[in-house]
Write a protein that holds these residues in place. Sequence first.
Motif, PDB file in Angstrom:
ATOM      1  N   TRP A  93       0.806  -1.221   0.004  1.00 42.84           N
ATOM      2  CA  TRP A  93      -0.084   0.274  -0.029  1.00 42.84           C
ATOM      3  C   TRP A  93       0.758   1.128   0.030  1.00 42.84           C
ATOM      4  O   TRP A  93       0.584   2.238  -0.638  1.00 42.84           O
ATOM      5  N   THR A 121      -0.122   1.092  -4.006  1.00 47.16           N
ATOM      6  CA  THR A 121      -1.442   1.735  -3.706  1.00 47.16           C
ATOM      7  C   THR A 121      -1.581   3.211  -3.565  1.00 47.16           C
ATOM      8  O   THR A 121      -2.816   3.853  -3.579  1.00 47.16           O
ATOM      9  N   THR A 156      -8.834  -2.711  -1.834  1.00 47.91           N
ATOM     10  CA  THR A 156      -8.894  -1.781  -0.836  1.00 47.91           C
ATOM     11  C   THR A 156     -10.254  -0.955  -1.018  1.00 47.91           C
ATOM     12  O   THR A 156     -10.709  -0.798  -2.202  1.00 47.91           O
ATOM     13  N   ALA A 192      -2.465   4.932   3.180  1.00 52.27           N
ATOM     14  CA  ALA A 192      -1.643   3.618   3.009  1.00 52.27           C
ATOM     15  C   ALA A 192      -1.459   2.765   4.360  1.00 52.27           C
ATOM     16  O   ALA A 192      -1.543   1.538   4.359  1.00 52.27           O
TER      17      ALA A 192
END
Lengths: 342, 342, 342, 342
Positions: A168, A172, A213, A315
């Motif tokens: 993340w 991400t 997510t 994140a």
Amino acid sequence: MIGVTIFGSGRMGAIYAAALASSAHARLVSVVNPNLSSAERLVAQHGGVALRDPDAALADPSVDAVIITTPTDTHLEFIQRAVSAGKAILCEKPLDLSLDRVDACVDLITESDVAFMLGFNRRFDPGVGALREAVDAGDVGKLNILMLTSRDPAPPPLSYIRTSGGYWADSTVHDIDLACWIAGEQPVKVFATGSCLVDPGIGEAGDVDTSMTILKMPSGCLVHINNSRRAVYGFDQRIEAFGDAGMIQAANLHEDNLLHWDSKRTKAKAPLEHFFLERYARSFQLALEAFVLAVGENNPPTPTASDGHRALAIALACEDSRRRGCWVRPQYRDYGSAGISK
Amino acid sequence: MIGVTIFGSGRMGAIYAAALASSAHARLVSVVNPNLSSAERLVAQHGGVALRDPDAALADPSVDAVIITTPTDTHLEFIQRAVSAGKAILCEKPLDLSLDRVDACVDLITESDVAFMLGFNRRFDPGVGALREAVDAGDVGKLNILMLTSRDPAPPPLSYIRTSGGYWADSTVHDIDLACWIAGEQPVKVFATGSCLVDPGIGEAGDVDTSMTILKMPSGCLVHINNSRRAVYGFDQRIEAFGDAGMIQAANLHEDNLLHWDSKRTKAKAPLEHFFLERYARSFQLALEAFVLAVGENNPPTPTASDGHRALAIALACEDSRRRGCWVRPQYRDYGSAGISK
Amino acid sequence: MIGVTIFGSGRMGAIYAAALASSAHARLVSVVNPNLSSAERLVAQHGGVALRDPDAALADPSVDAVIITTPTDTHLEFIQRAVSAGKAILCEKPLDLSLDRVDACVDLITESDVAFMLGFNRRFDPGVGALREAVDAGDVGKLNILMLTSRDPAPPPLSYIRTSGGYWADSTVHDIDLACWIAGEQPVKVFATGSCLVDPGIGEAGDVDTSMTILKMPSGCLVHINNSRRAVYGFDQRIEAFGDAGMIQAANLHEDNLLHWDSKRTKAKAPLEHFFLERYARSFQLALEAFVLAVGENNPPTPTASDGHRALAIALACEDSRRRGCWVRPQYRDYGSAGISK
Amino acid sequence: MIGVTIFGSGRMGAIYAAALASSAHARLVSVVNPNLSSAERLVAQHGGVALRDPDAALADPSVDAVIITTPTDTHLEFIQRAVSAGKAILCEKPLDLSLDRVDACVDLITESDVAFMLGFNRRFDPGVGALREAVDAGDVGKLNILMLTSRDPAPPPLSYIRTSGGYWADSTVHDIDLACWIAGEQPVKVFATGSCLVDPGIGEAGDVDTSMTILKMPSGCLVHINNSRRAVYGFDQRIEAFGDAGMIQAANLHEDNLLHWDSKRTKAKAPLEHFFLERYARSFQLALEAFVLAVGENNPPTPTASDGHRALAIALACEDSRRRGCWVRPQYRDYGSAGISK
């Protein structure tokens, strides 16, 4: 015409050096790398001088700005030095992997007078930008669902994974920044999960390579992000914004505009643009131009360090959620959604 | 519920037998073929009785209509017998390959009281119909350019080619009818050319297998038709209408709605619908339903025999143009564009 | 780094000046226009000096090449002067509207030592180039049908039409060059027709604004070109190559990659790229780079003056065919298809 | 030819009556509704007799099968009566909203000898079926990510919402069944969340109208489902299967194959198929045919009652997850993934 030094001469340093070479408003003054021969290769191609010492580069009065592309754990130190030298800064993401240190860095930059831009280059992709503008203009009405698909063509080496800060924080985080930027709000809570389906070594390192997510926005808007470290058909980058007046999709880009048909089947010959260097080449160039323009005109550039803080907070909350299996609230600083830079 | 006899039990006979089986307003009474076992195979599957003698079929008072799917050179004879018996007629295209005999046939049908439909089934394709309606509704404004692409997946046997009447009378005639139907006018002059690129035997038979045709309409609208006897990727059927207010394209149909992406490239797995039996299956069914409905309600069906005369006149002019290398004016009967059935 | 002077400072002069500004291998030395203020505007933006006198520009030893963007009827004179001065030449199309004068110009260039490139920029469009490469590599097998659609968004002023040399010499000539370049052969005969459907003034000027053209190639391959002076949806530029192993289409380009869906219908928000300045911006840049590279490396650039002669011979044959209503054989020089530059 | 009675003559009863009318292997014997005039309208159109009493219908020896389309809370009672009468059963989903009662019903059906099919019609959609076959054939390799988008054109009345069992049991249950069927496994845990963005009345009823769901499969495969009660552009039904060898997407269906271009923009004129009656018309017909064929050949039909139990268990776990904000494990019976009917 502003003068620029680049700290670091790896992949990202080379991208910015090339972007500077074709910019009409900036020029490459120097490239800094303790491994001088690496810096020399870059200046041989794009001009400027190769230096070992960052302070020598910062001491040069013809240098107005520094682009930091060194390893993540050196970012804060170089930001401090550049702030002291009064140079404008474009720093690659992430600022740092510690939320506290990023917090301190935001304060440092805020209190100083230097222009600062965080390298969330995807905001400068023309398609992403056009989608955000359309959402902002109300083309889909009130946003209900926002979906981001971001899949890499192949996983990075395990050595990279081990110091990446987790899926993340490393990857991400780009989608998280875009989601907040497009929606114009930051999530009240997040849920995340992942699997290790690509490379068992990634799982042994405690990380995942396939993830989903959910960000829940204050307005009720639901954001979905899916990531994979391996899409064999190329770098898959799509965004879909769905609201009460319609839907907009930003489609993948292909290498050319040809369609092939043969005895087996219809096919688009061109694969997707291969990876971020190809797919976001234009966005790196546009990000650099935006930075150069802002510095030249004494305007504050965006994305800001605060944008970096927000994205990292989200994140890290995702990483926490993945481990705990429930919603987690990100630890924001106090500026709220209003702090999302345009 | 009208009763129907089918003359001929080949490929087209089977299509209509199946269409009748699923029609709620018509039923198959008999199938006629001098080769009785062929007719018997069809009735075994779809009901009705198999007969050798067409007159026996026409004498049956439960028969309201006849569908003629026999070889082209028998069409006129069976039309005459059906007219005498007072039965409604659906005749496969072409009516005949002689313009004079078609002329006489048009008169015979016009003077009689029987309902007659010519099997230009493509008018009943939903996509073609929607395109025509849109053009008619002014969606593209005044029509400037009309383009029809019609390519078969593979050439027929040479034996078929030799009695086909030539590429234009056999195949382009479909596109010619659609062009007049969509544009609502008939060409003042035509130009055509061809090559033999698929099978040298077709060239030896005096025919071509690849062709381009231009129809010049009274309004100045230009019509392009291209045909090939072999498109390895399937039956390629597209129409594009371009006018002063825009363009409409009727796209090809695929076997399914899946898109595949693999390590080589993006592809649509589904090939095009294979050939006319598959691609126009729905149009055959809808044509039959339109015929049955018209007969049941005592309305004149379309396309008419005059539509067949026009299309043949144009096709023969194209054949003539190909040999002479210049514009040729089709030998129409005197009813003009107003005679194009809706 | 080669030095370049541009003759003419209108729309095309500005395109090349901008292309030079972002070229790493060439620089703008001067811009020539008897109307000095026009040239001054260009150099103010892109550098170099503004001059009234072409000979002064050619006398400058730092000038290696000249780009001719002046009115068509001055091209030959400036080519002669540049040849005398020994400068490399990039000349906008058309060379001239007289086949005899183009013939003489080809001889002049051939006998001289100077590098010469004709500005058929569309050859440098990445999609067109990829299609040609695919055809050349046998991706569609033996070429049977080649179709080019080229429709402008809006007609030029009538004053332009009157001196344009007619629709084929002015506009179709681009498609003609691409057709020969892609097919690798030049037509044995051509047929063309047109209508005046856009602006009656174009018809009064003896020209047409909507056209269809057929080129018959020695191999039997049939080429179709359709042109219109007005496509309200934008600059419509498509090519389709169909052969015995498949089909390739070069699709239109859109301004962005967004798809919009609202309560009325699905739509792609982005219109087509507006007109040639936008649609072929990249090809102008790539054409210039190819020219600069060829000059720098002492290689002969392409497209050649002979390519211009061929395309004009075909265009004039089309114009002749339109008036006579039959096939016309172009009046080629004697080098045949082998003379088509790669 | 099997005889069928339909219990219920509302929207779903009408769909099955029409499907029976065009089936070659089944016929409508009777329609049952205590409101006799409603049943009479259906038989007037499709044949059979209208009855008030379900037992009278079941006592008819010409009835082989019963199709249950009555309100959900009557399903179990009618299933019991049909089992007692030894009739084959096609029951609309859901079986019931209580997992315990569905459990008992599965036992009842399993212990009896009657054929039973649950009306998860979307399994019979040709595109969904083709996607599942491709996944099963390994076209995408090992499945990593499965994404289902299912958005209704407009919300149902609040009265319907109140007795629907909640968004997941009412609507997402379709996507849940497809996800298990395509992936060939059932989730170990689920996470779900929702918002009320379409109609505040839905929120006041304790339900949501916009939702996201994650299913985590034993293999590590991650399934995403997003649902909305209002997509203004039509019934949005898409599935994307992503694996280590590629990706397959089942695209939306449009009402026709036309593409329109006008002065504003490119557009596909045809909206999406409006809602489930239109979009899944073919799947209802194919589901009925599969049921009729299975009954006629004494094969067990699918989807089974166990499939209904699984999907409900997952849907209820989602509802639970939404309220608790964490992963929830569905309360399966003990047959595991092996119990997913093919």
